[in-house]
Scaffold this active site. Structure first.
Site, PDB file in Angstrom:
ATOM      1  CD  GLU A   1      -2.795  -1.225   2.393  1.00 58.56           C
ATOM      2  OE1 GLU A   1      -4.029  -1.161   2.297  1.00 58.56           O
ATOM      3  OE2 GLU A   1      -2.205  -1.382   3.479  1.00 58.56           O
TER       4      GLU A   1
ATOM      5  CE  LYS B   1      -6.686   1.452   2.074  1.00 56.59           C
ATOM      6  NZ  LYS B   1      -5.534   0.714   2.646  1.00 56.59           N
TER       7      LYS B   1
END
Length: 118
Positions: free
Chosen positions: A21, A98
């Site tokens: 990420e 997200k």
């Protein structure tokens, strides 16, 4: 009283606990709602008498650009700045989502919601 809402602010950012990420980032959606007394601006038609949504969007974009491990952390930073920089805001609620989170399943998005008031 009144509400100013910004819906579906799209941001690409690098939040998360996983190493991947940090490197590749993800798409995010931010929804923001602020409560303020909009009586004066409704009468005067002056930007100085209201909550400027351009300023709100700027705060969201700046804070989303700062990497955090947790969505809760970035949401808190955004809320703190809104209350600090825009005194007429009495309460703010934010959803940070997200999109397509890497959680090993078919999940469209994961969302955290935070609220802060004076």
């Amino acid at each position: 009283m009144g509400l100013v809402k910004l819906k579906n602010i799209k941001v690409y950012a690098y939040h998360g606990c996983l190493v991947e990420e940090k490197k590749i980032g993800s798409d995010y959606r931010v929804d923001l709602k602020v409560k303020a007394d909009l009586t004066t601006s409704a009468e005067t038609d002056k930007l100085a008498d209201t909550v400027d949504y351009v300023h709100l969007n700027f705060i969201v974009k700046e804070e989303m650009a700062i990497r955090s491990k947790l969505l809760e952390h970035v949401a808190e930073r955004i809320l703190v700045r809104i209350l600090k920089e825009i005194p007429m805001v009495e309460k703010a609620t934010i959803d940070v989502s997200k999109i397509n989170p890497p959680i090993g399943g078919n999940v469209e998005l994961v969302t955290i919601t935070r609220t802060k008031k004076r």
